[in-house]
Design an enzyme around this catalytic site. Sequence first.
Site, mmCIF file in Angstrom:
data_model
loop_
_atom_site.group_PDB
_atom_site.id
_atom_site.type_symbol
_atom_site.label_atom_id
_atom_site.label_comp_id
_atom_site.label_asym_id
_atom_site.label_seq_id
_atom_site.Cartn_x
_atom_site.Cartn_y
_atom_site.Cartn_z
ATOM 1 N N LYS A 143 -42.287 -38.976 -28.750
ATOM 2 C CA LYS A 143 -42.722 -37.683 -29.306
ATOM 3 C C LYS A 143 -42.773 -37.658 -30.833
ATOM 4 C CE LYS A 143 -41.396 -34.916 -25.329
ATOM 5 N NZ LYS A 143 -40.640 -33.768 -24.809
ATOM 6 N N ASP B 71 -43.485 -27.781 -25.524
ATOM 7 C CA ASP B 71 -42.186 -27.724 -24.842
ATOM 8 C C ASP B 71 -41.511 -26.362 -25.012
ATOM 9 O OD1 ASP B 71 -42.181 -30.295 -23.762
ATOM 10 O OD2 ASP B 71 -41.365 -31.171 -25.595
ATOM 11 N N MET C 116 -32.403 -27.992 -19.242
ATOM 12 C CA MET C 116 -33.774 -28.397 -19.563
ATOM 13 C C MET C 116 -34.178 -29.661 -18.798
ATOM 14 S SD MET C 116 -33.886 -27.171 -23.544
ATOM 15 C CE MET C 116 -35.111 -28.363 -24.028
#
Length: 275
Positions: A66, A102, A217
């Site tokens: 990322k 996200d 998460m």
Amino acid sequence: MTDRYAVMGHPVAHSLSPRIHAAFARQTGQELVYEAIDVLPEDFAEAVARFRAEGGRGLNVTVPHKEAAFALAERRRSRAEEAGAANTLWWEEGVLVADNTDGVGLVRDLTGNLGWSIQGRRVLLVGAGGAAQGVVGPLLEQHPAALHIANRTVERAVRLAARFSGRGVPVSAGGLPELADFPAWDLVLNATAAGLRNEAPPLPDAVVGAHTLAYDMMYRLEESTAFVRWARERGAQAVADGLGMLVEQAAEAFRLWRGVLPDTAPVLASLRPRK
Ligand code: ATR
């Protein structure tokens, strides 16, 4: 030629993204293919270039790429800028654009799918790595009463909190053991990587009270995550894992690429009905 999309990660074989995007494409009548491509960290830039040369239109990017995706992009949307990381890439007139879906995915799962409000709540974010960093901005936009970032390495939490001061919401930071000195939180979000080893982060029991909503998460399809089990055992009012966040971040990426936001509910239900 059919429009090509893919998720790049390492490892990536078990990614649900191909299934999710295939379902979105069917639902919205879009013709596209979406695959999972395993890419080693040192090969990331080259893999993106090759994908583009072969006619690729857009990419999702997951661990550990990322930050590299963010660095590689030639144009960055504000949500990526704020997160310092990107999970969605595409080309606009040949320019590589990056965004991060996200945080919006987390907020939509919490407030939309689960019906948990963030506004006015005392929120505890556990973890200060990439996953935590990606969601702080969107969480603050929901106007919690306060956000506390707690991390095993305190310094990392302090640095992350400092980046988000002055937005009208008090943001504080600290370590994990000292959470014993705080009253139980309204909303506790686990953004640590402890779940990768099927562990919950070492939190004091005092974190969870009867009114606490606990969210991991991370997700596991066949069983509860260690953090979900931990919170449930301590009497949390409700618990959820990150499968809904995964589907919601995918939907927002799909919207960026295709201009249409899919209905996530049937797709989420097809992956695993929530009880
Ligand atoms: P990610 O991108 O998944 O967030 P990361 O940037 O390596 O990965 O961050 C991992 C996060 O999980 C960090 O907050 C890490 O704490 P440290 O900053 O102290 O390393 C946290 N973490 C990982 N394993 C943990 C464990 N067993 N207990 C508590 N925190 C853990």
